[in-house]
Design a protein around this motif. Structure first.
Motif, PDB file in Angstrom:
ATOM      1  N   UNK A  92     -30.925  -8.706 -78.729  1.00 22.49           N
ATOM      2  CA  UNK A  92     -31.499  -7.948 -77.619  1.00 22.49           C
ATOM      3  C   UNK A  92     -30.667  -6.704 -77.405  1.00 22.49           C
ATOM      4  N   UNK A  93     -31.339  -5.572 -77.578  1.00 23.83           N
ATOM      5  CA  UNK A  93     -30.620  -4.316 -77.433  1.00 23.83           C
ATOM      6  C   UNK A  93     -30.826  -3.737 -76.038  1.00 23.83           C
ATOM      7  N   UNK A  99     -25.738  -1.566 -76.382  1.00 31.19           N
ATOM      8  CA  UNK A  99     -25.057  -2.785 -76.791  1.00 31.19           C
ATOM      9  C   UNK A  99     -26.068  -3.872 -77.152  1.00 31.19           C
ATOM     10  N   UNK A 100     -25.647  -4.739 -78.042  1.00 29.46           N
ATOM     11  CA  UNK A 100     -26.532  -5.819 -78.468  1.00 29.46           C
ATOM     12  C   UNK A 100     -25.977  -7.175 -78.076  1.00 29.46           C
ATOM     13  N   UNK A 132     -34.429 -11.593 -85.210  1.00 29.85           N
ATOM     14  CA  UNK A 132     -35.474 -10.878 -84.495  1.00 29.85           C
ATOM     15  C   UNK A 132     -34.816  -9.848 -83.590  1.00 29.85           C
ATOM     16  N   UNK A 133     -35.178  -8.606 -83.776  1.00 32.60           N
ATOM     17  CA  UNK A 133     -34.627  -7.554 -82.933  1.00 32.60           C
ATOM     18  C   UNK A 133     -35.590  -7.296 -81.781  1.00 32.60           C
ATOM     19  N   UNK A 134     -35.074  -7.190 -80.571  1.00 34.64           N
ATOM     20  CA  UNK A 134     -35.956  -7.035 -79.417  1.00 34.64           C
ATOM     21  C   UNK A 134     -35.285  -6.251 -78.311  1.00 34.64           C
ATOM     22  N   UNK A 135     -36.103  -5.721 -77.426  1.00 35.84           N
ATOM     23  CA  UNK A 135     -35.555  -5.150 -76.196  1.00 35.84           C
ATOM     24  C   UNK A 135     -36.421  -5.585 -75.033  1.00 35.84           C
ATOM     25  N   UNK A 136     -35.821  -5.640 -73.875  1.00 39.26           N
ATOM     26  CA  UNK A 136     -36.539  -6.083 -72.682  1.00 39.26           C
ATOM     27  C   UNK A 136     -37.736  -5.195 -72.415  1.00 39.26           C
ATOM     28  N   UNK A 137     -38.853  -5.836 -72.022  1.00 39.44           N
ATOM     29  CA  UNK A 137     -40.042  -5.062 -71.677  1.00 39.44           C
ATOM     30  C   UNK A 137     -39.810  -4.350 -70.346  1.00 39.44           C
TER      31      UNK A 137
END
Ligand SMILES: [Zn+2]
Length: 143
Positions: A92-93, A99-100, A132-137
């Protein structure tokens, strides 16, 4: 806190090895972070750390995760979310700080579906590692 790592009767565990496994619990650390954590606990020998990491990796007790060229170390044993041979991680970026954070995802069905895929019928799968790479919606999209 005592380490809960399963130790075979005849397997010799040095203090450094024990400390290393303890520090990695529930975390994914780079070599630098690992070294900093162990330094705080009084273990300051870099080559000992290298050797012990190497030992654990060869024995599938510690796993390397390569994330955009940076290696993170992860426990392959005593981990409720995965065995050494099956990992599903979500990165989670944070777009603000860049930062991840690496999180374990508990999803055993995904491995079963891969194992049962016909393409693997004649192969012995060594391991499955999914990143899995993701970021908060955005706020209005979440519930
Ligand atoms: Zn992991």
């Amino acid at each position: 806190m005592k380490p809960k790592v399963m130790i075979q009767e005849n397997q010799r565990f040095t203090k450094t090895r024990r400390a290393l496994l303890e520090v990695l619990k529930n975390r994914h650390l780079t070599f630098k972070e690992l070294y900093e954590e162990l330094s705080k606990a009084g273990f300051k020998n870099v080559s000992t750390l290298y050797n012990n990491l190497d030992f654990f990796i060869k024995n599938n007790m510690v796993i390397e995760i390569n994330l955009d060229g940076t290696k993170y170390y992860d426990l392959g044993i005593d981990n409720p979310y995965h065995q050494h041979d099956s990992h599903l991680h979500m990165v989670i970026k944070d777009p603000q700080t860049n930062e991840s954070v690496i999180r374990e995802i508990d999803y055993p069905e995904i491995y079963e579906s891969i194992f049962s895929h016909p393409v693997f019928k004649h192969y012995e799968i060594e391991y499955i590692r999914i990143l899995v790479s993701a970021k908060k919606k955005e706020k209005h999209q979440s519930y």
